[in-house]
Design a protein around this motif. Structure first.
Motif, PDB file in Angstrom:
ATOM      1  N   ALA A 571     -23.572  34.024  60.677  1.00 23.64           N
ATOM      2  CA  ALA A 571     -24.990  34.321  60.452  1.00 23.64           C
ATOM      3  C   ALA A 571     -25.306  35.765  60.815  1.00 23.64           C
ATOM      4  O   ALA A 571     -26.025  36.465  60.084  1.00 23.64           O
ATOM      5  CB  ALA A 571     -25.871  33.361  61.259  1.00 23.64           C
ATOM      6  N   THR A 573     -23.152  38.261  60.926  1.00 22.66           N
ATOM      7  CA  THR A 573     -22.475  39.131  59.954  1.00 22.66           C
ATOM      8  C   THR A 573     -23.290  39.235  58.674  1.00 22.66           C
ATOM      9  O   THR A 573     -23.465  40.321  58.113  1.00 22.66           O
ATOM     10  CB  THR A 573     -21.073  38.589  59.640  1.00 22.66           C
ATOM     11  OG1 THR A 573     -20.315  38.527  60.851  1.00 22.66           O
ATOM     12  CG2 THR A 573     -20.355  39.490  58.643  1.00 22.66           C
ATOM     13  N   LEU A 574     -23.788  38.090  58.208  1.00 15.97           N
ATOM     14  CA  LEU A 574     -24.614  38.097  56.998  1.00 15.97           C
ATOM     15  C   LEU A 574     -25.872  38.924  57.191  1.00 15.97           C
ATOM     16  O   LEU A 574     -26.301  39.657  56.288  1.00 15.97           O
ATOM     17  CB  LEU A 574     -24.987  36.661  56.624  1.00 15.97           C
ATOM     18  CG  LEU A 574     -23.861  35.793  56.061  1.00 15.97           C
ATOM     19  CD1 LEU A 574     -24.252  34.327  56.088  1.00 15.97           C
ATOM     20  CD2 LEU A 574     -23.528  36.219  54.643  1.00 15.97           C
ATOM     21  N   ARG A 575     -26.482  38.821  58.381  1.00 14.31           N
ATOM     22  CA  ARG A 575     -27.700  39.579  58.646  1.00 14.31           C
ATOM     23  C   ARG A 575     -27.403  41.078  58.643  1.00 14.31           C
ATOM     24  O   ARG A 575     -28.165  41.875  58.096  1.00 14.31           O
ATOM     25  CB  ARG A 575     -28.303  39.155  59.980  1.00 14.31           C
ATOM     26  CG  ARG A 575     -29.604  39.878  60.300  1.00 14.31           C
ATOM     27  CD  ARG A 575     -30.366  39.199  61.405  1.00 14.31           C
ATOM     28  NE  ARG A 575     -31.637  39.864  61.645  1.00 14.31           N
ATOM     29  CZ  ARG A 575     -32.605  39.377  62.393  1.00 14.31           C
ATOM     30  NH1 ARG A 575     -32.460  38.207  62.972  1.00 14.31           N
ATOM     31  NH2 ARG A 575     -33.742  40.035  62.563  1.00 14.31           N
ATOM     32  N   SER A 597     -27.925  33.780  55.890  1.00 14.69           N
ATOM     33  CA  SER A 597     -27.958  33.843  57.343  1.00 14.69           C
ATOM     34  C   SER A 597     -28.908  32.800  57.913  1.00 14.69           C
ATOM     35  O   SER A 597     -28.597  32.112  58.895  1.00 14.69           O
ATOM     36  CB  SER A 597     -28.375  35.245  57.792  1.00 14.69           C
ATOM     37  OG  SER A 597     -28.493  35.316  59.199  1.00 14.69           O
TER      38      SER A 597
END
Length: 738
Positions: A571, A573-575, A597
């Motif tokens: 999450a 990393t996605l953000r 995320s």
């Protein structure tokens, strides 16, 4: 996807009457004027019978024209036109002739001659000297019409310049059309009449050279059903947590629709008329549950396949009956398949043989991991091939062929559609104009972004172009067939699917100013594909895997704390990736990553930021079409016209400065809005190029990084970037000459 999306507006809203001199400004100011009109209501197919040799039947807003094969399509201001020569809005050298058809309410007291009187009044008001006109009686689609041309000289200070214009207008009001009668302006007024106008772009020499061709095109025009006609609108609602983060839609051969929600972990099936048939799904890692469902498709037997991104690189595809019973589960992540696996699935399809096709990537930020994976019905790897990291869309075609949309490396201007064999061999490739029509040599300034693809039983491909908000139709070999604009009659397109016969299912989310609910919209195809009779229905039942096999040397899964930590790490990393994309100007990509995320780890702050980002996307610039001309004074108009000229040459930033100069002399709300939109667009393009330069620099590709920095400065100058580019150039020179 392109930012922005246009607001949904009423299909029955009337074009406003032009004021005195309005037609003159429209004809002189730019050659790309077009008016949008719905097609006729009756259902019929427009056949190619009787079309003259060397010509093809093309849809142009209100009717079909027999257009020479070498003429190319263009979408401008929600309408369709056809041109010969250089693209009108690209600023390329060379003559051009363009034909665009539309319906418009007559100015003044009405009647077809009111358009001509408006032109002549405008010429007198603007002191046009040596005004001459030419009139010729012709026919358009069986209606009497007038081919009208004018020319003259306009003096501005000590400078005199020539002006001219050309149009064809039907002498009788347009009948038997849904938009033929506009509502009266005031109670008691008679309904407004509309007339069919054909706006002709090009100078006198090019128009004269093509005069007979234009007359032939218009004389043989046909009135028939449009290529795609809205047949049903099925609101599906967005209440609570349902359908806020959708994936799909998918459509089965029997017309049943499927739509999923990543955040609600649900799949909903609808009947062909929009009634809810079933809804199922739950959050979890076990069989039949979802962690982050991303894509869905119907199998040849009508079952539903759902691709799910799970933690720990263990993504899978689950197959369900229509009532939600789990039939099979196949692991597709790298934990089981190694480098062949796909952890982040973005697209899913199932062929008529039951083979499973997935597109996606192995890990975030890895520029070499994007690929298409083909599995047998039992889940065994049949093939895998790499695709460009920036690919946008995928659809399956008959015989297991795959169509992909992507941006070639270093060129996000005119993206490509490519058809691949099941093994990955590239069979055909084209851009906006299709194959065999100069599609490989796109004019500078042309933007084409096919963000969604769909295919029918004959292998025809339907592409939604996010740059112009239009649906393009191509044959199996990439030959252009038709194009239908959606910008003025549709909201924000979030998904596309096609039935075997070529009817389209569009997922619409209205713009922020619309009160209409989100809906699945079915468009009927006037050229239905031939569906093979007795097509086999494959029954596929791969074994259900309660847990993927553990490879030697790996720790056995099952620690809930470790899995939760992995989910939080993903999450975050996605953000971070989303923030980087937002900074680089890729708002659509950022929004997608933020949604992913949130599905992994709810965050109120990020959810509020995503809502603000979505609102920003809906109000960002739309296209490179020039704004409507401002009202005088002369000095403001002159600077505006300089801006239009620079924009046609692709010199967008210089055009922006001229628009600002015009606004400093004369305030004009429409031009101010357009200038703001253009500035946002240029900033976004520059930011995207800077992000690419940074990526090159991290890889040690300094010369390519420098070129990208310099290119960003052409879109929108930034003193900081300019200074940094100078430093980087000095470093490169020092390395070459120590």
């Amino acid at each position: 996807m392109k930012e922005p999306k246009k607001e949904t507006v009423s299909r029955k809203s009337a074009c406003r009457r032009p004021g005195p001199g309005g037609i003159l400004l429209l004809l002189v100011g730019m050659c790309s004027l077009v008016f949008f009109a719905d097609g006729v209501a009756r259902r019929a197919s427009a056949a190619e019978e009787g079309v003259p040799e060397g010509m093809v039947l093309r849809w142009a807003n209100a009717l079909y024209l027999a257009v020479p094969r070498e003429w190319k399509p263009v979408v401008e201001r929600d309408g369709v036109g056809f041109f010969k020569g250089s693209r009108p809005d690209a600023g390329a050298d060379g003559p051009v002739t363009m034909v665009m058809v539309g319906l418009m309410e007559a100015p003044g007291e009405g009647g077809y001659r009111a358009f001509l009187e408006d032109i002549e009044k405008g010429a007198k008001k603007d002191n046009v000297a040596n005004f001459t006109k030419r009139e010729e009686d012709i026919t358009v689609a069986g209606l009497p019409a007038l081919f009208y041309s004018f020319s003259g000289d306009v003096r501005k200070g000590e400078v005199s310049r020539s002006v001219e214009g050309h149009l064809v207008i039907c002498k009788e009001p347009w009948k038997d059309d849904k938009m033929a009668d506009s509502p009266p302006a005031l109670p008691g007024d008679p309904p407004a009449e509309r007339f069919l106008l054909v706006m002709l772009g090009g100078d006198a020499a090019s128009i004269e050279a093509e005069r007979e061709t234009i007359k032939h095109m218009l004389g043989s025009a046909r009135r028939d059903a449009p290529p795609l006609r809205e047949a049903a609108r099925m609101p599906y609602g967005t209440e609570g947590e349902r359908f806020r983060f959708t994936f799909g839609p998918a459509v089965a051969a029997d017309g049943v629709l499927a739509l999923g929600d990543s955040r609600a972990y649900r799949v909903t099936l609808f009947s062909p008329d929009g009634a809810v048939l079933a809804e199922w799904g739950s959050k979890g890692e076990g069989d039949g549950a979802f962690s982050y469902p991303r894509a869905l498709a119907f199998g040849p037997d009508g079952s539903v396949y759902v691709a799910d991104d799970r933690s720990g690189y263990t993504g899978d595809v689950q197959r369900f009956s229509r009532d939600g019973r789990l039939l099979a589960r196949v692991s597709v992540g790298t934990k089981l398949l190694g480098e062949q696996g796909i952890n982040y699935v973005t697209h899913l399809g199932v062929s008529e043989r039951g083979e499973i096709y997935l597109a996606g990537q192995n890990s975030l930020g890895d520029g070499n991991s994007a690929g298409v994976l083909r599995l047998s019905p039992e889940g065994n790897v049949l093939s895998r091939f790499q695709v460009p990291q920036g690919f946008r869309a995928m659809t399956l075609l008959p015989e297991g062929k795959i169509a992909l949309a992507y941006a070639p490396e270093g060129d996000v201007r005119a993206e490509r559609i490519a058809v691949h064999a099941p093994s990955g061999e590239r069979l055909a490739e084209w851009s906006i104009y299709g194959t065999g029509a100069g599609g490989e040599d796109i004019d500078e300034g042309v933007y084409f972004r096919p963000t969604f693809l769909a295919g029918d039983a004959e292998g025809r491909i339907y592409a939604f172009d996010d740059a112009e908000e239009a649906l393009w139709m191509y044959g199996p070999d990439g030959v252009f067939l038709q194009v239908v604009p959606l910008g003025r009659s549709f909201g924000i397109l979030e998904g596309l699917a096609a039935t075997p016969r070529g009817d389209l299912i569009l997922q619409e989310r209205p713009g922020s100013m619309s009160a209409s609910p989100a809906a699945l919209v079915r468009f009927e195809n006037a050229f239905p594909a031939k569906v093979p009779e007795g097509a086999p229905s494959v029954s596929v039942s791969p074994p259900v895997e309660t847990a993927p096999p553990v490879a030697a040397g790996e720790d056995a899964p099952g620690d809930p704390l470790l899995e939760e930590l992995e989910r939080l790490r993903m999450a975050l990393t996605l953000r971070e990736e989303g923030a980087a994309k937002e900074k680089a100007g890729d708002l659509s990509g950022a929004a997608d990553l933020f949604r992913r995320s949130l599905a992994l780890a709810p965050d109120a702050e990020l959810e509020a930021h995503l809502a603000a980002l979505e609102k920003s996307r809906e109000t960002s610039p739309g296209s490179d079409a020039s704004p409507a001309p401002p009202s005088v004074p002369t000095d403001a108009l002159a600077r505006y016209e300089e801006g239009v000229s620079l924009q046609r040459q692709g010199r967008y930033y210089e055009a922006l400065l001229k628009y600002r100069e015009s606004l400093a002399v004369n305030e004009d709300a429409a031009l101010a809005d357009y200038a703001d939109s253009l500035e946002r667009l240029l900033r976004e393009r520059a930011q995207t190029l800077v992000a690419r330069a940074i990526a090159y620099q991290k890889e040690g590709r300094l010369e390519e990084a420098l070129a990208a920095y310099r290119k960003s400065l052409e879109s929108y100058p930034d003193p900081r970037i300019a200074a940094y580019a100078d430093k980087l150039e000095a470093i490169l020179k020092a390395r070459k000459n120590p």
